[in-house]
Design a protein around this motif. Structure first.
Motif, PDB file in Angstrom:
ATOM      1  N   LEU A   1       0.833  -1.202   0.000  1.00 31.55           N
ATOM      2  CA  LEU A   1       0.000   0.000   0.000  1.00 31.55           C
ATOM      3  C   LEU A   1       0.864   1.247   0.000  1.00 31.55           C
ATOM      4  O   LEU A   1       0.593   2.206  -0.735  1.00 31.55           O
ATOM      5  N   PHE A   2       1.908   1.248   0.811  1.00 38.98           N
ATOM      6  CA  PHE A   2       2.837   2.384   0.826  1.00 38.98           C
ATOM      7  C   PHE A   2       3.426   2.595  -0.574  1.00 38.98           C
ATOM      8  O   PHE A   2       3.460   3.726  -1.081  1.00 38.98           O
ATOM      9  N   ASN A   3       3.881   1.517  -1.206  1.00 34.28           N
ATOM     10  CA  ASN A   3       4.493   1.622  -2.536  1.00 34.28           C
ATOM     11  C   ASN A   3       3.479   2.093  -3.575  1.00 34.28           C
ATOM     12  O   ASN A   3       3.816   2.885  -4.469  1.00 34.28           O
ATOM     13  N   PHE A   4       2.255   1.612  -3.468  1.00 40.16           N
ATOM     14  CA  PHE A   4       1.202   1.995  -4.412  1.00 40.16           C
ATOM     15  C   PHE A   4       0.898   3.483  -4.311  1.00 40.16           C
ATOM     16  O   PHE A   4       0.822   4.193  -5.325  1.00 40.16           O
ATOM     17  N   LEU A   5       0.741   3.964  -3.092  1.00 42.29           N
ATOM     18  CA  LEU A   5       0.404   5.371  -2.884  1.00 42.29           C
ATOM     19  C   LEU A   5       1.542   6.311  -3.253  1.00 42.29           C
ATOM     20  O   LEU A   5       1.315   7.505  -3.491  1.00 42.29           O
ATOM     21  N   ASN A   6       2.755   5.793  -3.290  1.00 46.00           N
ATOM     22  CA  ASN A   6       3.909   6.647  -3.547  1.00 46.00           C
ATOM     23  C   ASN A   6       4.580   6.361  -4.888  1.00 46.00           C
ATOM     24  O   ASN A   6       5.727   6.758  -5.102  1.00 46.00           O
ATOM     25  N   ASN A   7       3.853   5.711  -5.782  1.00 45.34           N
ATOM     26  CA  ASN A   7       4.372   5.473  -7.129  1.00 45.34           C
ATOM     27  C   ASN A   7       4.278   6.778  -7.925  1.00 45.34           C
ATOM     28  O   ASN A   7       3.186   7.276  -8.175  1.00 45.34           O
ATOM     29  N   PRO A   8       5.409   7.350  -8.337  1.00 42.81           N
ATOM     30  CA  PRO A   8       5.386   8.656  -9.018  1.00 42.81           C
ATOM     31  C   PRO A   8       4.708   8.615 -10.385  1.00 42.81           C
ATOM     32  O   PRO A   8       4.440   9.668 -10.968  1.00 42.81           O
ATOM     33  N   ASN A   9       4.424   7.413 -10.890  1.00 47.02           N
ATOM     34  CA  ASN A   9       3.754   7.305 -12.186  1.00 47.02           C
ATOM     35  C   ASN A   9       2.238   7.383 -12.069  1.00 47.02           C
ATOM     36  O   ASN A   9       1.545   7.462 -13.077  1.00 47.02           O
ATOM     37  N   TYR A  10       1.727   7.358 -10.849  1.00 51.47           N
ATOM     38  CA  TYR A  10       0.285   7.343 -10.642  1.00 51.47           C
ATOM     39  C   TYR A  10      -0.238   8.734 -10.286  1.00 51.47           C
ATOM     40  O   TYR A  10       0.478   9.539  -9.685  1.00 51.47           O
ATOM     41  N   THR A  11      -1.497   8.968 -10.634  1.00 50.12           N
ATOM     42  CA  THR A  11      -2.187  10.198 -10.260  1.00 50.12           C
ATOM     43  C   THR A  11      -3.425   9.839  -9.453  1.00 50.12           C
ATOM     44  O   THR A  11      -4.322   9.154  -9.951  1.00 50.12           O
ATOM     45  N   PHE A  12      -3.459  10.289  -8.212  1.00 49.31           N
ATOM     46  CA  PHE A  12      -4.613  10.054  -7.345  1.00 49.31           C
ATOM     47  C   PHE A  12      -5.514  11.278  -7.377  1.00 49.31           C
ATOM     48  O   PHE A  12      -5.042  12.413  -7.279  1.00 49.31           O
ATOM     49  N   THR A  13      -6.816  11.028  -7.537  1.00 48.84           N
ATOM     50  CA  THR A  13      -7.763  12.119  -7.691  1.00 48.84           C
ATOM     51  C   THR A  13      -8.882  12.010  -6.656  1.00 48.84           C
ATOM     52  O   THR A  13      -9.318  10.917  -6.295  1.00 48.84           O
ATOM     53  N   GLY A  14      -9.345  13.171  -6.204  1.00 53.32           N
ATOM     54  CA  GLY A  14     -10.454  13.204  -5.256  1.00 53.32           C
ATOM     55  C   GLY A  14     -10.815  14.640  -4.936  1.00 53.32           C
ATOM     56  O   GLY A  14     -10.043  15.564  -5.204  1.00 53.32           O
ATOM     57  N   ALA A  15     -11.991  14.838  -4.376  1.00 49.15           N
ATOM     58  CA  ALA A  15     -12.426  16.172  -3.968  1.00 49.15           C
ATOM     59  C   ALA A  15     -11.888  16.459  -2.573  1.00 49.15           C
ATOM     60  O   ALA A  15     -12.139  15.694  -1.642  1.00 49.15           O
ATOM     61  N   GLY A  16     -11.113  17.541  -2.443  1.00 51.75           N
ATOM     62  CA  GLY A  16     -10.479  17.846  -1.161  1.00 51.75           C
ATOM     63  C   GLY A  16      -9.434  16.826  -0.776  1.00 51.75           C
ATOM     64  O   GLY A  16      -9.190  16.580   0.412  1.00 51.75           O
ATOM     65  N   ILE A  17      -8.787  16.240  -1.756  1.00 53.77           N
ATOM     66  CA  ILE A  17      -7.892  15.111  -1.540  1.00 53.77           C
ATOM     67  C   ILE A  17      -6.652  15.469  -0.725  1.00 53.77           C
ATOM     68  O   ILE A  17      -6.095  14.625  -0.024  1.00 53.77           O
ATOM     69  N   HIS A  18      -6.211  16.721  -0.770  1.00 52.01           N
ATOM     70  CA  HIS A  18      -4.984  17.077  -0.047  1.00 52.01           C
ATOM     71  C   HIS A  18      -5.171  16.954   1.465  1.00 52.01           C
ATOM     72  O   HIS A  18      -4.247  16.547   2.182  1.00 52.01           O
ATOM     73  N   VAL A  19      -6.354  17.259   1.952  1.00 52.17           N
ATOM     74  CA  VAL A  19      -6.647  17.068   3.379  1.00 52.17           C
ATOM     75  C   VAL A  19      -6.629  15.579   3.708  1.00 52.17           C
ATOM     76  O   VAL A  19      -6.088  15.157   4.745  1.00 52.17           O
ATOM     77  N   ASP A  20      -7.215  14.761   2.831  1.00 48.62           N
ATOM     78  CA  ASP A  20      -7.225  13.315   3.045  1.00 48.62           C
ATOM     79  C   ASP A  20      -5.808  12.759   3.117  1.00 48.62           C
ATOM     80  O   ASP A  20      -5.490  11.931   3.983  1.00 48.62           O
ATOM     81  N   VAL A  21      -4.968  13.212   2.206  1.00 48.92           N
ATOM     82  CA  VAL A  21      -3.585  12.733   2.167  1.00 48.92           C
ATOM     83  C   VAL A  21      -2.830  13.149   3.426  1.00 48.92           C
ATOM     84  O   VAL A  21      -2.083  12.352   4.009  1.00 48.92           O
ATOM     85  N   GLU A  22      -3.022  14.382   3.857  1.00 46.46           N
ATOM     86  CA  GLU A  22      -2.361  14.837   5.081  1.00 46.46           C
ATOM     87  C   GLU A  22      -2.727  13.962   6.269  1.00 46.46           C
ATOM     88  O   GLU A  22      -1.877  13.621   7.095  1.00 46.46           O
ATOM     89  N   LYS A  23      -4.001  13.572   6.351  1.00 41.39           N
ATOM     90  CA  LYS A  23      -4.438  12.723   7.449  1.00 41.39           C
ATOM     91  C   LYS A  23      -3.881  11.314   7.317  1.00 41.39           C
ATOM     92  O   LYS A  23      -3.535  10.667   8.319  1.00 41.39           O
ATOM     93  N   LEU A  24      -3.765  10.800   6.108  1.00 39.76           N
ATOM     94  CA  LEU A  24      -3.159   9.487   5.901  1.00 39.76           C
ATOM     95  C   LEU A  24      -1.710   9.472   6.365  1.00 39.76           C
ATOM     96  O   LEU A  24      -1.245   8.525   7.003  1.00 39.76           O
ATOM     97  N   VAL A  25      -1.002  10.538   6.041  1.00 39.44           N
ATOM     98  CA  VAL A  25       0.400  10.641   6.451  1.00 39.44           C
ATOM     99  C   VAL A  25       0.500  10.834   7.962  1.00 39.44           C
ATOM    100  O   VAL A  25       1.318  10.194   8.640  1.00 39.44           O
ATOM    101  N   GLN A  26      -0.344  11.698   8.492  1.00 44.55           N
ATOM    102  CA  GLN A  26      -0.297  12.018   9.913  1.00 44.55           C
ATOM    103  C   GLN A  26      -0.562  10.795  10.792  1.00 44.55           C
ATOM    104  O   GLN A  26       0.151  10.543  11.769  1.00 44.55           O
ATOM    105  N   TYR A  27      -1.599  10.030  10.440  1.00 47.87           N
ATOM    106  CA  TYR A  27      -2.014   8.931  11.314  1.00 47.87           C
ATOM    107  C   TYR A  27      -1.376   7.587  10.965  1.00 47.87           C
ATOM    108  O   TYR A  27      -1.247   6.727  11.843  1.00 47.87           O
ATOM    109  N   TYR A  28      -0.977   7.411   9.700  1.00 43.52           N
ATOM    110  CA  TYR A  28      -0.510   6.092   9.298  1.00 43.52           C
ATOM    111  C   TYR A  28       0.862   6.095   8.622  1.00 43.52           C
ATOM    112  O   TYR A  28       1.332   5.044   8.195  1.00 43.52           O
ATOM    113  N   GLY A  29       1.488   7.259   8.515  1.00 38.58           N
ATOM    114  CA  GLY A  29       2.834   7.317   7.959  1.00 38.58           C
ATOM    115  C   GLY A  29       2.941   6.855   6.525  1.00 38.58           C
ATOM    116  O   GLY A  29       3.934   6.242   6.144  1.00 38.58           O
TER     117      GLY A  29
END
Length: 207
Positions: free
Chosen positions: A94-122
């Motif tokens: 999952l870590f490798n999938f989320l951090n693959n530079p070839n991928y583009t993750f899309t969502g509404a307000g996604i930057h807040v979601d990502v910050e929380k993923l990093v904050q709580y789960y590294g």
């Protein structure tokens, strides 16, 4: 409609208009890794775009914020709901999938979601900042930039109506429900699947 299920994993189809979304709901890291493996094998035909969304239990206490309870990912008509708060282990896949530079993750307000993923789960990139190494695109910001729309009232529901001609139901009893439940309700699964699916579908339109 449930196809298979046990205490840790369920697979089912979720219907939304004319689309059937094949959803895996799991707390088991092995099913997360299997979903990622199957998805990466077919991701190129979807331009390497992945819909991403998260849910957490609402807090009614000032200054208290609950951690992310579920992570939703969607490519094509295949979605994953990872009950991350109830998982015994978060796989490196999952870590490798989320951090693959070839991928583009899309969502509404996604930057807040990502910050929380990093904050709580590294789950962030090697720089340890509150971001992923993969490309992350906020669909609201994208719509504002391309079409000059007003950001006021612009969310996933409005974007789906504008760009897909489809409008998801977002009843408050579901949006404010307990996403930390060990077993999610059918309504929660439908809601989470559709949000991830729309994050992918709108990403395919706007990017």
């Amino acid at each position: 409609m449930a196809i298979n299920g046990n205490d840790d994993t369920q697979t089912m189809y979720v219907s939304f208009y004319d689309d059937n979304i094949f959803t895996t709901v799991t707390k088991d890291h092995r099913y997360v890794t299997a979903w990622i493996s199957e998805t990466t094998a077919n991701i190129n035909r979807h331009r390497q775009i992945i819909g991403l969304d998260v849910e957490w239990r609402p807090s009614y206490q000032r200054g208290v914020e609950n951690p992310i309870a579920i992570l939703q990912l969607c490519v094509g008509h295949r979605c994953l709901i990872f009950q991350i708060i109830n998982a015994r282990y978060i796989p490196p896949s999952l870590f490798n999938f989320l951090n693959n530079p070839n991928y583009t993750f899309t969502g509404a307000g996604i930057h807040v979601d990502v910050e929380k993923l990093v904050q709580y789960y590294g789950l962030g990139g090697a720089d340890n900042g509150r971001r992923l190494a993969a490309d992350v695109v906020d669909l609201v910001g994208q719509a504002v930039q391309i079409y000059g729309m007003s950001v006021n009232g612009l969310g996933l529901k409005a974007l789906a109506r504008m760009f897909l001609g489809k409008e998801p139901e977002k009843p408050k009893r579901v949006t404010t429900s307990n996403w930390e439940n060990y077993r999610l309700s059918d309504e929660q699964i439908d809601y989470a699947s559709i949000d991830a699916f729309l994050s992918f579908q709108i990403g395919m339109v706007l990017i």
